[in-house]
Design a protein around this motif. Structure first.
Motif, PDB file in Angstrom:
ATOM      1  N   VAL A 123      38.095  47.367  50.117  1.00 40.41           N
ATOM      2  CA  VAL A 123      38.340  48.243  48.965  1.00 40.41           C
ATOM      3  C   VAL A 123      39.362  47.626  48.025  1.00 40.41           C
ATOM      4  CG1 VAL A 123      39.337  50.455  48.268  1.00 40.41           C
ATOM      5  CG2 VAL A 123      37.651  50.380  50.110  1.00 40.41           C
ATOM      6  N   LEU A 124      40.415  47.053  48.569  1.00 39.59           N
ATOM      7  CA  LEU A 124      41.450  46.439  47.738  1.00 39.59           C
ATOM      8  C   LEU A 124      40.913  45.247  46.952  1.00 39.59           C
ATOM      9  CD1 LEU A 124      44.558  46.607  50.106  1.00 39.59           C
ATOM     10  CD2 LEU A 124      44.199  47.888  47.983  1.00 39.59           C
ATOM     11  N   ILE A 125      40.065  44.436  47.585  1.00 42.91           N
ATOM     12  CA  ILE A 125      39.500  43.277  46.878  1.00 42.91           C
ATOM     13  C   ILE A 125      38.574  43.732  45.754  1.00 42.91           C
ATOM     14  CG2 ILE A 125      38.077  41.205  47.099  1.00 42.91           C
ATOM     15  CD1 ILE A 125      39.108  40.872  49.923  1.00 42.91           C
ATOM     16  N   VAL A 126      37.790  44.786  46.007  1.00 46.19           N
ATOM     17  CA  VAL A 126      36.921  45.326  44.950  1.00 46.19           C
ATOM     18  C   VAL A 126      37.760  45.823  43.778  1.00 46.19           C
ATOM     19  CG1 VAL A 126      35.350  47.195  44.353  1.00 46.19           C
ATOM     20  CG2 VAL A 126      34.981  45.896  46.451  1.00 46.19           C
ATOM     21  N   LEU A 127      38.811  46.572  44.058  1.00 44.79           N
ATOM     22  CA  LEU A 127      39.674  47.075  42.988  1.00 44.79           C
ATOM     23  C   LEU A 127      40.308  45.929  42.201  1.00 44.79           C
ATOM     24  CD1 LEU A 127      41.518  50.048  44.754  1.00 44.79           C
ATOM     25  CD2 LEU A 127      39.755  50.194  42.985  1.00 44.79           C
ATOM     26  N   ALA A 128      40.769  44.913  42.921  1.00 41.61           N
ATOM     27  CA  ALA A 128      41.431  43.782  42.266  1.00 41.61           C
ATOM     28  C   ALA A 128      40.477  43.030  41.347  1.00 41.61           C
ATOM     29  CB  ALA A 128      42.013  42.837  43.314  1.00 41.61           C
ATOM     30  N   THR A 129      39.290  42.723  41.842  1.00 45.44           N
ATOM     31  CA  THR A 129      38.351  41.942  41.035  1.00 45.44           C
ATOM     32  C   THR A 129      37.761  42.766  39.897  1.00 45.44           C
ATOM     33  OG1 THR A 129      36.609  42.457  42.650  1.00 45.44           O
ATOM     34  CG2 THR A 129      37.759  40.359  42.912  1.00 45.44           C
ATOM     35  N   ALA A 130      37.552  44.062  40.121  1.00 46.46           N
ATOM     36  CA  ALA A 130      37.029  44.916  39.044  1.00 46.46           C
ATOM     37  C   ALA A 130      38.058  45.062  37.926  1.00 46.46           C
ATOM     38  CB  ALA A 130      36.652  46.285  39.607  1.00 46.46           C
ATOM     39  N   MET A 131      39.318  45.139  38.278  1.00 46.78           N
ATOM     40  CA  MET A 131      40.378  45.299  37.292  1.00 46.78           C
ATOM     41  C   MET A 131      40.424  44.115  36.327  1.00 46.78           C
ATOM     42  SD  MET A 131      44.340  46.183  38.215  1.00 46.78           S
ATOM     43  CE  MET A 131      43.780  47.622  39.116  1.00 46.78           C
ATOM     44  N   ARG A 132      40.129  42.915  36.837  1.00 45.28           N
ATOM     45  CA  ARG A 132      40.185  41.721  35.999  1.00 45.28           C
ATOM     46  C   ARG A 132      39.013  41.639  35.028  1.00 45.28           C
ATOM     47  NH1 ARG A 132      41.018  36.724  39.950  1.00 45.28           N
ATOM     48  NH2 ARG A 132      38.841  37.287  40.319  1.00 45.28           N
ATOM     49  N   CYS A 133      37.983  42.463  35.254  1.00 44.04           N
ATOM     50  CA  CYS A 133      36.794  42.435  34.384  1.00 44.04           C
ATOM     51  C   CYS A 133      36.929  43.354  33.169  1.00 44.04           C
ATOM     52  CB  CYS A 133      35.557  42.848  35.179  1.00 44.04           C
ATOM     53  SG  CYS A 133      35.121  41.715  36.526  1.00 44.04           S
ATOM     54  N   ILE A 134      37.993  44.129  33.086  1.00 44.14           N
ATOM     55  CA  ILE A 134      38.096  45.167  32.052  1.00 44.14           C
ATOM     56  C   ILE A 134      38.207  44.568  30.657  1.00 44.14           C
ATOM     57  CG2 ILE A 134      39.547  47.036  31.185  1.00 44.14           C
ATOM     58  CD1 ILE A 134      40.191  47.722  34.103  1.00 44.14           C
ATOM     59  N   THR A 135      39.051  43.559  30.490  1.00 49.29           N
ATOM     60  CA  THR A 135      39.275  43.004  29.152  1.00 49.29           C
ATOM     61  C   THR A 135      39.724  41.556  29.251  1.00 49.29           C
ATOM     62  OG1 THR A 135      40.541  43.264  27.092  1.00 49.29           O
ATOM     63  CG2 THR A 135      41.673  43.803  29.143  1.00 49.29           C
ATOM     64  N   SER A 136      39.489  40.825  28.158  1.00 49.10           N
ATOM     65  CA  SER A 136      39.999  39.454  28.041  1.00 49.10           C
ATOM     66  C   SER A 136      41.065  39.351  26.963  1.00 49.10           C
ATOM     67  CB  SER A 136      38.848  38.484  27.728  1.00 49.10           C
ATOM     68  OG  SER A 136      38.254  38.806  26.479  1.00 49.10           O
ATOM     69  N   GLU A 137      41.486  40.501  26.399  1.00 43.84           N
ATOM     70  CA  GLU A 137      42.576  40.488  25.432  1.00 43.84           C
ATOM     71  C   GLU A 137      43.859  40.059  26.135  1.00 43.84           C
ATOM     72  OE1 GLU A 137      42.567  40.958  22.092  1.00 43.84           O
ATOM     73  OE2 GLU A 137      40.391  40.869  22.350  1.00 43.84           O
ATOM     74  N   PRO A 138      44.552  39.058  25.616  1.00 45.35           N
ATOM     75  CA  PRO A 138      45.628  38.414  26.387  1.00 45.35           C
ATOM     76  C   PRO A 138      46.696  39.342  26.935  1.00 45.35           C
ATOM     77  CG  PRO A 138      45.066  37.069  24.496  1.00 45.35           C
ATOM     78  CD  PRO A 138      44.287  38.331  24.355  1.00 45.35           C
ATOM     79  N   VAL A 139      47.233  40.254  26.113  1.00 48.43           N
ATOM     80  CA  VAL A 139      48.347  41.083  26.584  1.00 48.43           C
ATOM     81  C   VAL A 139      47.913  42.046  27.692  1.00 48.43           C
ATOM     82  CG1 VAL A 139      50.080  42.799  25.939  1.00 48.43           C
ATOM     83  CG2 VAL A 139      49.655  40.828  24.452  1.00 48.43           C
ATOM     84  N   PRO A 140      46.897  42.906  27.476  1.00 47.24           N
ATOM     85  CA  PRO A 140      46.492  43.799  28.580  1.00 47.24           C
ATOM     86  C   PRO A 140      45.898  43.037  29.756  1.00 47.24           C
ATOM     87  CG  PRO A 140      44.971  43.985  26.722  1.00 47.24           C
ATOM     88  CD  PRO A 140      46.127  43.182  26.246  1.00 47.24           C
ATOM     89  N   ALA A 141      45.171  41.945  29.470  1.00 44.87           N
ATOM     90  CA  ALA A 141      44.592  41.171  30.561  1.00 44.87           C
ATOM     91  C   ALA A 141      45.673  40.579  31.457  1.00 44.87           C
ATOM     92  CB  ALA A 141      43.703  40.058  30.002  1.00 44.87           C
ATOM     93  N   THR A 142      46.768  40.136  30.869  1.00 43.71           N
ATOM     94  CA  THR A 142      47.857  39.576  31.669  1.00 43.71           C
ATOM     95  C   THR A 142      48.415  40.615  32.627  1.00 43.71           C
ATOM     96  OG1 THR A 142      48.444  37.999  29.927  1.00 43.71           O
ATOM     97  CG2 THR A 142      50.138  38.503  31.559  1.00 43.71           C
ATOM     98  N   TRP A 143      48.627  41.823  32.148  1.00 41.18           N
ATOM     99  CA  TRP A 143      49.109  42.891  33.021  1.00 41.18           C
ATOM    100  C   TRP A 143      48.100  43.204  34.135  1.00 41.18           C
ATOM    101  CZ3 TRP A 143      53.780  45.014  33.463  1.00 41.18           C
ATOM    102  CH2 TRP A 143      54.689  44.834  32.421  1.00 41.18           C
ATOM    103  N   LEU A 144      46.839  43.354  33.751  1.00 44.73           N
ATOM    104  CA  LEU A 144      45.814  43.702  34.742  1.00 44.73           C
ATOM    105  C   LEU A 144      45.643  42.602  35.784  1.00 44.73           C
ATOM    106  CD1 LEU A 144      43.144  45.280  32.362  1.00 44.73           C
ATOM    107  CD2 LEU A 144      44.518  46.488  34.087  1.00 44.73           C
ATOM    108  N   ILE A 145      45.682  41.348  35.357  1.00 46.04           N
ATOM    109  CA  ILE A 145      45.497  40.235  36.287  1.00 46.04           C
ATOM    110  C   ILE A 145      46.664  40.144  37.266  1.00 46.04           C
ATOM    111  CG2 ILE A 145      45.403  37.709  36.425  1.00 46.04           C
ATOM    112  CD1 ILE A 145      43.711  37.817  33.823  1.00 46.04           C
TER     113      ILE A 145
END
Length: 493
Positions: A123-145
């Motif tokens: 479950v944690l790996i799914v959440l982690a990898t799904a979170m990185r797919c949300i956006t490629s905009e640098p500022v929010p993507a940096t936080w999400l990654i």
């Protein structure tokens, strides 16, 4: 049952000498085996290979997600405006959260069982990898990654600390080291995959982009929006598309893992595969305290945790280390891939030999670290130009370091469990990997020091590899767990 294999646990190569005190051992077996039924069956099941492969897939995927950005550091820096320190921090999150969560997750594995632990991991790996797919905009993507790196690091406490527990729960004594090696090796193959899949899917930026982006990295984060707008004006669309494709691929792979675990991943087999698998282990807190005062285990702890932790962190930022000698991220990726794959083959080979020739793990480890020291000396002399530089020699020396260090990991797990028995395998391996993560955290944290450079990395790697040799020399090996299992089978013949 149809998938049951009842097998003798006596190796034809095993020596009965050294465990002939049948009385005391038999007393332990008779009084402390609550998992054995009235028939006192010892069975191994064919489904054990499915269990270890699913667990190994989890280890592979978690490691690949952890090693996602290091091999494509130049592209990630161009797209998101990151620095080398920020790349290092993404890897470091895995080590930091491992240190924090190892103890509770090791308790979860030993007390609640493998199924609950694996569901949490998936479950944690799914959440982690799904979170990185949300956006490629640098500022929010940096936080999400960064948040995703933390979640994936928590998942790693299961996949990293669990191999010995899986092998002890499902496999007979003559297959334990091999089973431990399989899940350990698949984890390293996940790191290898990161070195190859990332550079294949994500194009490397040209020099003009790197130069411009370096200037932008020096901008104040108060001017972030303006900086990102300028960055977007640079043609990094190919790199951005490649990065998002990589995110989608890893997310799809993690969803498959969760489905496999939900469909079938039992906590334990119906009957234990060995006598010691049926014997209750030392209480969790008592086991943790026991490990901290166990002199023989502490020697194994330091001999394993220091060099392997530093080498894993060293490999995660290999691109950064070799950039100033004109090694591209693609070349560094292939070096890391071959080193990890070579170590995987060595781990399987050495573990199979350890199963065939029981009670010889110390000799095998000493041999591996003498060879690892020689290869590391060669690499450092080449890297720092003390001897004439050669690309071929650099490749070979680094690959050999990976072969010898990574090849030792399953043997350390098994030898640590033998030394600490009857303390539970989950907490024992968790403690080993805790020190591994701690040394990796210290190594990657040094990268945060401004203008620290990379020369220190090479001397640090060499020093930690050399240190393992005297620790192994003074270690007095013992095989209590194996002796109990083999005594029972030998006395019943």
């Amino acid at each position: 049952m149809a998938d049951t294999e009842e097998r003798s646990l006596v190796s034809p190569l095993s020596d009965p000498q050294g465990y002939t005190d049948c009385g005391p051992i038999q007393s332990v077996i008779d009084e402390a085996s609550p998992l054995l039924g009235s028939s006192r069956d010892i069975k191994s099941y064919k489904r054990r290979w499915y269990v270890v492969l699913v667990f190994s897939y989890a280890a592979l995927l978690q490691a690949a997600v952890w090693n996602c950005f290091g091999p494509i550091a130049q592209s990630a820096e161009a797209v998101f405006g990151w620095t080398d320190a920020e790349i290092g921090m993404l890897n470091n999150w895995g080590n930091i959260v491992y240190i924090v969560f190892m103890v509770p997750v090791a308790w979860l594995m030993d007390v609640k069982g493998l199924r609950t632990s694996m569901l949490l991991c998936a479950v944690l790996i799914v959440l982690a990898t799904a979170m990185r797919c949300i956006t490629s905009e640098p500022v929010p993507a940096t936080w999400l990654i960064n948040i995703a790196a933390i979640l994936n690091g928590v998942a790693g406490t299961v996949s990293f600390a669990g191999p010995s527990l899986v092998s002890a729960t499902w496999f007979p004594p003559h297959q334990r080291a091999t089973a431990t090696a399989v899940s350990t090796v698949l984890g390293y193959m996940g790191i290898s995959g990161g070195f190859i899949i990332g550079p294949l899917l994500v194009p490397e930026p040209d020099q003009d982009t790197n130069t411009t982006d370096t200037r932008l990295q020096n901008c104040s984060r108060d001017d972030a929006d303006q900086s990102w707008n300028i960055t977007n004006a640079i043609d990094v669309s190919a790199e951005r598309d490649g990065l998002m494709l990589l995110m989608y691929v890893e997310c799809a792979a993690s969803v498959l893992l969760l489905l496999l675990v939900v469909v079938y991943f039992p906590a334990r087999p119906p009957s234990p595969p060995s006598i010691t698998a049926s014997i209750e282990r030392t209480g969790y807190l008592q086991g943790v305290k026991g490990l901290l005062t166990h002199k023989r285990f502490l020697l194994i702890l330091m001999a394993y945790g220091t060099p392997t932790g530093v080498f894993a962190a060293f490999g995660a930022v290999l691109d950064v280390n070799l950039e100033d000698v004109n090694i591209s991220q693609n070349q560094a990726g292939w070096m890391g891939f071959y080193a990890t794959m070579g170590g995987s083959v060595a781990a399987l080979l050495m573990s199979r030999l350890a199963d065939m020739f029981m009670r010889r793990m110390k000799v095998m480890l000493l041999l591996l670290f003498v060879l690892a020291t020689s290869a590391t000396v060669w690499f450092v002399l080449l890297r720092l130009a003390f001897i004439p530089f050669s690309m071929v020699s650099l490749y070979i020396s680094y690959i050999l370091i990976g072969v010898f260090i990574n090849g030792s990991v399953p043997l350390f797990y098994e030898l640590g469990c033998e030394a600490s028995y009857p303390i539970a395998e989950g907490v024992t391996t968790g403690m080993l990997t805790l020190v591994n993560s701690l040394t990796g955290t210290v190594f990657l944290s040094i990268l945060q020091i401004p203008d620290i450079g990379v020369t220190w990395m090479n001397w640090c790697l060499l020093g930690t590899v050399i240190t393992a040799i005297p620790l192994l020399v003074v270690f007095k090996e013992g095989y209590t767990r194996t002796n109990i299992d083999m005594q029972k089978e030998f006395s019943s013949r």
